[in-house]
Enzyme design. Sequence first.
Site, PDB file in Angstrom:
ATOM      1  N   TYR A 119     -36.434  40.161-105.020  1.00 36.31           N
ATOM      2  CA  TYR A 119     -35.745  40.247-105.325  1.00 36.31           C
ATOM      3  C   TYR A 119     -36.394  40.167-106.464  1.00 36.31           C
ATOM      4  O   TYR A 119     -34.804  40.651-107.582  1.00 36.31           O
ATOM      5  CB  TYR A 119     -35.531  38.273-105.239  1.00 36.31           C
ATOM      6  CG  TYR A 119     -34.073  37.658-106.234  1.00 36.31           C
ATOM      7  CD1 TYR A 119     -33.094  37.590-105.683  1.00 36.31           C
ATOM      8  CD2 TYR A 119     -34.336  36.566-107.285  1.00 36.31           C
ATOM      9  CE1 TYR A 119     -31.972  37.430-105.705  1.00 36.31           C
ATOM     10  CE2 TYR A 119     -33.172  36.010-107.577  1.00 36.31           C
ATOM     11  CZ  TYR A 119     -32.075  36.193-107.601  1.00 36.31           C
ATOM     12  OH  TYR A 119     -31.207  35.986-108.412  1.00 36.31           O
ATOM     13  N   SER A 172     -30.363  38.026-113.095  1.00 34.51           N
ATOM     14  CA  SER A 172     -31.416  36.582-113.182  1.00 34.51           C
ATOM     15  C   SER A 172     -32.582  36.155-113.628  1.00 34.51           C
ATOM     16  O   SER A 172     -33.604  37.537-114.677  1.00 34.51           O
ATOM     17  CB  SER A 172     -32.194  36.632-111.096  1.00 34.51           C
ATOM     18  OG  SER A 172     -32.795  35.253-111.540  1.00 34.51           O
TER      19      SER A 172
END
Length: 698
Positions: A589, A576
């Site tokens: 995350y 990501s």
Amino acid sequence: MEKTFSHVDYLWDEQKAAELGDDQVALFLYRSNILGADLRITNYGGGNTSCKTIEKDPLTNEDVEVMWVKGSGGDIGTLTRQGIAGLYTERLRNLKNVYGGLEDEDRMVGLFNHCIYDLDSKAPSIDTPLHGLLPFAHIDHLHPDALIAIAAAEDSEKITKEIWGDTMGWVPWQRPGFDLGLQLEKCLNENPGIRGIVLGSHGLFTWGDTSYECYINSLEVIEKASSYIEKKVKENGSVFGGQKIESLPADQRKDQAAKLMPLLRGLASSENRMIGHFTDSDTVLQFINSNDLDKLAPMGTSCPDHFLRTKIQPLILDLDKDADLDDTEAVLAKLEPSFEQYRQEYKDYYESCKHDNSPAMRDPNPVIIIFPGVGMFSFAKNKQTTRVASEFYINAINVMRGAEAITSYTSLPRQEAFDIEYWLLEEAKLQRMPKEQPLSRKVALVTGAAGGIGKAIADKLVAEGANVVLTDMSDEALKEAVATYKKDQVAGAVCDVTSEEAIKKAYKEACLAFGGVDIVIHSAGLAISKALEDTTQKDWDLLQNVLVKGQFLMAQEGVAIMRKQGLGGDIVNIASKNGLVSGPNNVGYGTAKAAQQHMTRLLAAELGSDKIRVNTVNPDGVIVGSKIWEGAWAEGRAKAYGIEVKDLPAHYAKRNLLNEIILPDDIADGVFACVGVLQKSTGNTINVDGGMANAFVR
């Protein structure tokens, strides 16, 4: 009127046939499809069917007879109007006036084009004159196991007479072509009133005045042959000389096969990468565990349709069924000499049989590999081809079983087999095959593939020619995803990427389904967006387990298989933008994604010598179609940016340099770039985010 058969399926549906009315071509196609639906009657691509109708000649407006016949390379089970050829019957028969004998066969095939009636015709096959020189309205040329067993048995002509008396003709083996059509015509003229003809070592011709009569005739002939063989088997009391060894239990057979498949795949791919198939059906086990295996297997198959797909003979492995297959070096030491011997024997076969104009020798590796006590493997260019090769060898087993029960099995002489395998017309057919897709012959395993980004990646890989094993935690979602693909394209495996046992099972499925794995895509994921004080240890552990530990375990098991194969490979991790950019409310995350990215670089450095490339694809803002935006993550990101959830797509699109909405398909394109385009790239990161300047890696 419904018919009852014990050895074939009666599939004629009166209502469906009635709906086709008097359309003889439609009825011929219907007959073809239901015949092809029963593998005891003919296998995929095997045999051909035809009908003759009266049509208006577009030039003279006169009534002419037209023959409609399966075109070259088709399959009667899936035959459609687009797969047949329409030829003037009289013109085809007039080719007798210019036929120059057996040396003229190849030229005759070119002359078929001068007989074309339907300009949309599929290319006529080599069997076209076999139908055209017979006078019947509907004709079936089939390769039933029972009939080939009789055709390949010693004293085949005598046995044909014993079974059917004067109602069936018999023609000795001859390569398909115009002259064989003349021999069928001669047989009929000398035996008027027969219902069909047995072709020595080859198959069956049957016919009828209507499509239904032809269908019933074919079934009745096959049923009688099957019953005769069944009786002989019972009289003999044993099959293939009786059992020599016992099979392993089913679970152990699967375990051994899964361990061995990557090694076999690597060896069978010494010239061209291959896709694998495994079967341990009762029919296979009865043959490969028998006393007669060593006698019958080297003889080779008899029917041309069989050995064109299976090679002339299989490779029998010299391995104990319960051998320790975890010792890769020891197993390879046993396997490599066997493969080398097989390749050399194939080269000797080619050199001793070749002609001055023979095509170059093809891949000398085995297609069919037998492991007594365990099962049978096949390897070919794609899953359909290797599965069909396996099915054809099972047909060959049935033929050997029947022929041995009757008298004894006979195979084609090697020269005859070579002349079929390396026929210039067969070579021309191979050259007409479409170019292989970029990921053809590759096997991919994708985590989180039941939806969202993972499903889009699987779709892309399949579209580019790969076989894909889809994995997901949800069995229900996985079944729905697998159902969206065609047969032979994918397999599914329920897999929790935090479980080493589940991952091993998923890779086992990949090995059993396709022979191994070449591409590993870790796409499974979740997202938790919380501030530091709100992030729990449970949140932290879940992110680390799914994203980081899962990636580690997937790579560890995948690399072990790739190394067994010795064919290199690809690992692509879906990370990501958040692994590069420091944003609010994202400590768990973002840290996990950063760990994924650096693990990719570490593995790229470690695995380069194995030709295993490891790369990262970084999405950002994939809201449409992405599972992680269904719930708390979307709410957390909206809160972080001070906007409402409904405004997130527009927010993310506006903030990238290209002002584009990023879709799952865009991420799939990034993955394909890594595995299908950038063949000399490893340790790299591809950002698929529309251009986020603060995420630029350099």
